[in-house]
Design an enzyme around this catalytic site. Structure first.
Site, PDB file in Angstrom:
ATOM      1  N   ILE A   1       0.842  -1.204   0.000  1.00  0.00           N
ATOM      2  CA  ILE A   1       0.000   0.000   0.000  1.00  0.00           C
ATOM      3  C   ILE A   1       0.871   1.245   0.000  1.00  0.00           C
ATOM      4  O   ILE A   1       0.387   2.343   0.224  1.00  0.00           O
ATOM      5  CB  ILE A   1      -0.970   0.047   1.205  1.00  0.00           C
ATOM      6  CG1 ILE A   1      -0.196  -0.145   2.527  1.00  0.00           C
ATOM      7  CG2 ILE A   1      -2.071  -0.976   1.062  1.00  0.00           C
ATOM      8  CD1 ILE A   1      -0.996   0.236   3.747  1.00  0.00           C
TER       9      ILE A   1
ATOM     10  N   ASP B   1      -4.122  -3.731  -0.801  1.00  0.00           N
ATOM     11  CA  ASP B   1      -4.399  -3.675   0.639  1.00  0.00           C
ATOM     12  C   ASP B   1      -4.908  -5.057   1.050  1.00  0.00           C
ATOM     13  O   ASP B   1      -5.957  -5.508   0.563  1.00  0.00           O
ATOM     14  CB  ASP B   1      -5.475  -2.596   0.884  1.00  0.00           C
ATOM     15  CG  ASP B   1      -5.815  -2.442   2.353  1.00  0.00           C
ATOM     16  OD1 ASP B   1      -5.494  -3.346   3.151  1.00  0.00           O
ATOM     17  OD2 ASP B   1      -6.431  -1.414   2.695  1.00  0.00           O
TER      18      ASP B   1
ATOM     19  N   TYR C   1       0.506  -7.451  18.487  1.00  0.00           N
ATOM     20  CA  TYR C   1       1.290  -8.089  17.422  1.00  0.00           C
ATOM     21  C   TYR C   1       1.505  -9.577  17.739  1.00  0.00           C
ATOM     22  O   TYR C   1       1.271 -10.443  16.891  1.00  0.00           O
ATOM     23  CB  TYR C   1       2.632  -7.357  17.317  1.00  0.00           C
ATOM     24  CG  TYR C   1       3.642  -7.940  16.347  1.00  0.00           C
ATOM     25  CD1 TYR C   1       3.384  -8.020  14.987  1.00  0.00           C
ATOM     26  CD2 TYR C   1       4.888  -8.383  16.804  1.00  0.00           C
ATOM     27  CE1 TYR C   1       4.351  -8.521  14.103  1.00  0.00           C
ATOM     28  CE2 TYR C   1       5.849  -8.869  15.936  1.00  0.00           C
ATOM     29  CZ  TYR C   1       5.570  -8.947  14.586  1.00  0.00           C
ATOM     30  OH  TYR C   1       6.522  -9.444  13.708  1.00  0.00           O
TER      31      TYR C   1
END
Ligand code: NAD
Ligand code: AKB
Length: 320
Positions: A39, A56, A146
């Site tokens: 992106i 994306d 994460y």
């Protein structure tokens, strides 16, 4: 009948790993067969050496369109939000890492993709995990968004292997060190920034404490791990998406000492920030015997060899 060369799609191709993995894959599969996507604006080396598409990974329809357009066979799914950036925007980390990975796996299943590589991370581990020579099978209780998405990504990939027979593979990378593209917002980023500052300003303010030991790996070994794991005969693998891989472990102070061998006037000071708390939940060293046994993993770079190569290349870039 001659077999046609596989078509390879790389997501997140403009990041630290993708920007070096794409040229490697283009050497193996020929330039026109490796489709780099991201992106963000690609560097000229990516755009001018083969196909590039804006993509994306949270948009499943667009991914499906690109897979069909290029008749993709293999996907290297690198698009992600890393640990420190993920703590600044947990919702974005969930969207990109979780929804993005689910989209890739669903389309890979539906559209008959042959192989998918999804990197995991030492961020899957948490404070309850044994810190030294962290085993392959152990407690996975990460404390970052994460890490949560990486554990879920490993489990989801394994589910697609068992339930649908999709060939999904991945390894738990430590912090990756490289000189071509800056890292994208992780806790281990200091180990790259320190080189740039040592060479430019002879000074670095480190955001981790001096004695924070973390597992790390030099980029050539990172690329070698991905390619070697993907090329291994499937029948040799008992694990699929969660291989521990190790190369070296060091603290900021140990890294600074090694850099001073080349830049004696280099000075480092320590101002730990919120990334210190993340680093403290991660292991100090990793047991990668499963990767060694199942696909012959062996790193080429230790700390002195990596530092010598980083300093030489960064100094050469500066003098260009
Ligand atoms: P990076 O942050 O450098 O690059 C990620 C790329 O993903 C960026 O170019 C970004 O523009 C892109 N991206 C972000 N959102 C996107 C979206 N919605 N759609 C498409 N692209 C998007 O990361 P990296 O270091 O190259 O990491 C690649 C993979 O390796 C990730 O899965 C990461 O978790 C894993 N990994 C990296 C390290 C490391 O130290 N670099 C360590 C362990 C695991
Ligand atoms: C990060 O620090 O977030 C990454 C990783 C170890 O996954 N470099």
């Amino acid at each position: 009948m001659a077999l046609s060369t596989p078509k390879v799609l790389v997501t997140g191709a403009c990041g630290q790993i993708g920007s070096e993995l794409v040229p490697e894959l283009r050497k193996t599969y020929a330039k026109e067969n490796v489709i780099a996507t991201d992106i963000k604006e690609p560097p000229p080396e990516l755009k001018e050496t083969g196909p590039f598409e804006w993509l994306d990974v949270t948009n499943r329809k667009s991914i499906g369109h690109i897979i069909k357009k290029y008749q993709v066979d293999i996907i290297y799914h690198l698009a992600a939000i890393l640990s420190a950036k993920g703590e600044q925007n947990p919702s974005l980390a969930w969207q990109v890492n979780m929804i993005g990975t689910y989209n890739i796996l669903e389309l890979a299943r539906e559209l008959g993709i042959k192989q998918v590589f999804i990197p995991s991370s030492i961020a899957v581990f948490g404070p309850e995990t044994p810190k030294v020579m962290t085993p392959q099978e152990t407690i996975l209780l990460p404390k970052t968004m994460y890490g949560i998405t990486k554990v879920a990504g490993e489990l989801l990939g394994e589910y697609y292997v068992r339930r649908f027979g999709l060939d999904v593979r991945g390894c738990r990378y430590p912090g990756i060190i490289s000189y071509k593209t800056p890292p994208g917002g992780g806790t281990t980023d200091y180990a790259v920034a320190i080189f740039h500052e040592a060479i430019k300003n002879k000074k670095y303010t480190c955001f981790l404490r001096e004695d924070t030991v973390l597992p790390m790996m030099y980029m050539p070994d990172c690329l070698k791990a991905a390619i070697q794991l993907m090329e291994t005969e499937a029948s040799r693998l008992k694990h699929h998406t969660n291989f521990n891989v190790a190369a070296m472990s060091f603290s900021p102070a140990e890294l600074a000492t090694e850099i001073k061998k080349y830049i004696p006037e280099f000075e480092i000071i320590y101002q730990p920030d919120e990334r210190q708390a993340i680093a403290e939940t991660w292991p100090r060293s990793i047991d990668d015997s499963a990767a060694r046994e199942e696909w012959g993993w062996q790193p080429d770079y230790d700390l002195p060899r990596m530092v010598e190569d980083m300093v030489r290349n960064l100094m050469a870039n500066l003098n260009k």
